[in-house]
Every structure is written in structure tokens, then in C-alpha cells.
Design an enzyme around this catalytic site. Sequence first.
Site, PDB file in Angstrom:
ATOM      1  N   ARG A  43       1.415  -8.507  -4.883  1.00 58.87           N
ATOM      2  CA  ARG A  43       0.051  -8.546  -4.346  1.00 58.87           C
ATOM      3  C   ARG A  43      -0.200  -7.310  -3.488  1.00 58.87           C
ATOM      4  O   ARG A  43      -0.969  -6.448  -3.847  1.00 58.87           O
ATOM      5  CB  ARG A  43      -0.178  -9.847  -3.567  1.00 58.87           C
ATOM      6  CG  ARG A  43      -1.660 -10.183  -3.336  1.00 58.87           C
ATOM      7  CD  ARG A  43      -2.269  -9.441  -2.168  1.00 58.87           C
ATOM      8  NE  ARG A  43      -1.553  -9.706  -0.915  1.00 58.87           N
ATOM      9  CZ  ARG A  43      -1.713  -8.969   0.185  1.00 58.87           C
ATOM     10  NH1 ARG A  43      -2.523  -7.917   0.191  1.00 58.87           N
ATOM     11  NH2 ARG A  43      -1.036  -9.251   1.281  1.00 58.87           N
ATOM     12  N   ASP A  44       0.490  -7.153  -2.366  1.00 58.69           N
ATOM     13  CA  ASP A  44       0.318  -5.932  -1.563  1.00 58.69           C
ATOM     14  C   ASP A  44       0.813  -4.722  -2.361  1.00 58.69           C
ATOM     15  O   ASP A  44       0.294  -3.618  -2.228  1.00 58.69           O
ATOM     16  CB  ASP A  44       1.079  -6.047  -0.237  1.00 58.69           C
ATOM     17  CG  ASP A  44       0.305  -5.480   0.944  1.00 58.69           C
ATOM     18  OD1 ASP A  44      -0.424  -4.500   0.754  1.00 58.69           O
ATOM     19  OD2 ASP A  44       0.430  -6.017   2.053  1.00 58.69           O
ATOM     20  N   HIS A  56      -1.601  -2.356  -4.302  1.00 59.63           N
ATOM     21  CA  HIS A  56      -2.352  -1.229  -3.708  1.00 59.63           C
ATOM     22  C   HIS A  56      -1.821   0.127  -4.175  1.00 59.63           C
ATOM     23  O   HIS A  56      -2.587   0.932  -4.714  1.00 59.63           O
ATOM     24  CB  HIS A  56      -2.366  -1.329  -2.181  1.00 59.63           C
ATOM     25  CG  HIS A  56      -3.226  -2.431  -1.647  1.00 59.63           C
ATOM     26  ND1 HIS A  56      -4.587  -2.478  -1.854  1.00 59.63           N
ATOM     27  CD2 HIS A  56      -2.929  -3.531  -0.919  1.00 59.63           C
ATOM     28  CE1 HIS A  56      -5.089  -3.561  -1.278  1.00 59.63           C
ATOM     29  NE2 HIS A  56      -4.099  -4.213  -0.703  1.00 59.63           N
ATOM     30  N   HIS A  95       3.291 -10.768   9.244  1.00 58.80           N
ATOM     31  CA  HIS A  95       3.212  -9.844   8.109  1.00 58.80           C
ATOM     32  C   HIS A  95       3.244  -8.428   8.672  1.00 58.80           C
ATOM     33  O   HIS A  95       2.360  -8.040   9.432  1.00 58.80           O
ATOM     34  CB  HIS A  95       1.893 -10.105   7.358  1.00 58.80           C
ATOM     35  CG  HIS A  95       1.590  -9.143   6.248  1.00 58.80           C
ATOM     36  ND1 HIS A  95       1.754  -9.465   4.918  1.00 58.80           N
ATOM     37  CD2 HIS A  95       1.107  -7.872   6.262  1.00 58.80           C
ATOM     38  CE1 HIS A  95       1.380  -8.437   4.165  1.00 58.80           C
ATOM     39  NE2 HIS A  95       0.977  -7.460   4.959  1.00 58.80           N
TER      40      HIS A  95
END
Length: 345
Positions: A16-17, A20, A199
Site C-alpha cells: 500500500r505505502d 507510492h 506508523h
Amino acid sequence: MELKGKKITVHDMTLRDGMHPKRHLMTLEQMKSVAQGLDAAGVPLIEVTHGDGLGGASVNYGFPAHSDEEYLSTVIPLMKQAKVSALLLPGIGTVDHLQMAHELGVTTIRVATHCTEADVSEQHITAARKLGMDTVGFLMMAHMNSAEGLVKQAKLMEGYGANCVYVTDSAGYLLPDQVKERIAAVRAALKPETELGFHGHHNLAMGVANSIAAVEAGANRIDAAAAGLGAGAGNTPMEVLVAVCERMGIETGVDVWKIQDVAEDLVVPLMDFPIRVDRDALTLGYAGVYGSFLLFAKRAEKKYGIPARDLLVELGRRGMVGGQEDMIEDTALTMARARGIKVAA
């Protein structure tokens, strides 16, 4: 504080991250390969969506190689022990997206807002709880609010029904003492049964140190990514975090060798460029700028001739937050004109 024997849940961000730096163009095969590796390594929770969450596919944030439905329906049936989560930013993702994710087998939904705007999460958190999901409130850019301010926001999310709240260092700006202060304050204010997460990003190379500081202050869910694949200089590197936890006696349930192999053999070969603390990523952490702005700033540098570092510092000065990606180009254009740089119409 004695941490030996403390159990934490590590939550993987690679898919997910990690979207980027991949410009959201991960293939289904890459998703499958990494997800199965993480599952086999014992990672209990894996996040899968567009980098900006459910519904993120847009001109503003970038179009992915596949839809959220395709990614989720590909990964979820392959998992032997890991559960799959999805991120949702109100204003980007909707309750319909949430319903779709639930129907596909997503068990955890993380509803993310800026750290002063928890009130916009009420509809989505309430809907997720009604569906019986593991419902997480996710307070982004936590360096932009005080410990006391974060407490108020966290309590709002808890009141809406979140069974876990995250303090999120989206800019990789916080230092360990600042993490401890914020986590300890939020932990003291929430109900004992409400979980607390952290996080981190690695823009000042503090991802692991900050995560351990968070555990010391009472966090029990920690985000990380294999090989750090994520925005800016990346997320807290999972394989390093797991090794440090092993040394300290913190129990993650993740195999220290298998997660190294996932990082080295599966994730590093995916990288379009090295995920490291380069000049621009360091500037994100130093100036407190949202991590996913990095590639936008690098693109604007090529287009307008404004060094990405200068642009990131200006974005930090202006207090830009996640969701204002369209303002990066506007800021670069303004700076170019102010410096007398000719820009093609």
C-alpha cells in the site's frame, strides 16, 4: 521499561505505502509474490490498496495498474494465515468502497484523516463497526498536533467506534522523545481495551528507533514495510524492526530470516529506484512534509526548474498536508515566476 515478552502486531505496508514509489503501478504478479512471501514469514496483517487508499485512482493521486478490487481479490484468497487490511481516506474513499472491501474479505479498515480532522471519519468508522470490522482510526501528520491535541482527536475516533487508533508520522519528522510523549498521552487517555498503533517513516533514519519508542510508551501495533518500500525514504524497514525486536525480546511472530529474504529477494528487485535517505527524502523529514509529495516534487523540478528540495521546504513552510498534491504544481509555478524562470504556457 522492560519489553521482554511484550507482544506486538506488525502491520505490513509494502503493498500500500509501497505503491507510492511504484507510482501505483504494481502488477498483480508482484502483489501475489510479495503477499505470499509476507504470509509465509508470519506477518499477521498486510495492507493492500492504491497508495492513497480505496478509491485513490485519480488524476490527482495517480492511476494504478489495476483496480483496488483486482488487487484485493487476487491477494486475499492466497493468504494462509495473514489477514488483509485496506486504507480509506474520507473524501477519497466512500462507504461504498468500504462495503466492497468487506465483501472481498478485508478484515481491517483504517480510516485516515489529518491529525486535526478526526471529525470527518465518523461516517466511515461507524459503518465499519456496523460491519463488524477491525476498525482503526489513523491520525496522519501527527507532528502537526500536540500530544494534548492528538488525545482529543483520538478520543473522537474511539467514540465513533474505532477499536484501535494510530499516531502516524507521515513526514518522518518525529524524534523518539516526541513519539513517546504523543503515544504515552494517547495511551493514558484511551480505554484500556482500545489498541494503539504507530506508523513511522525513515526520512531521518528514525523509523526503527521511533517504533521501539512507541512500544515502550504503550503502542502494540506497529507499521513497517519490507525493505522499507514506501513514500519518501520509505517506511520503517520491517526486516530491521523484526531483528531489533528479536534482540530485545519483543514478540512479533515474524520469522527473522524469512522476512529478510522477502525484502532482499522479492521487494528490492521491484524498486524503480533505491529507497534511501537521499537529499530530497531527508528534506521531507527535516521540513515535516508529507511523504508522498516526494515524487510530485521531483516531477515539478523537471517541469519548472525549481529544485525539489527548495519546493519541499516551501511546502513545509506553507503547512501543506496530504490531499493537497495539486498545490505542489501551483507552488512550483509561483516559485518559478518569482525567480524569473520562463515556463512554457
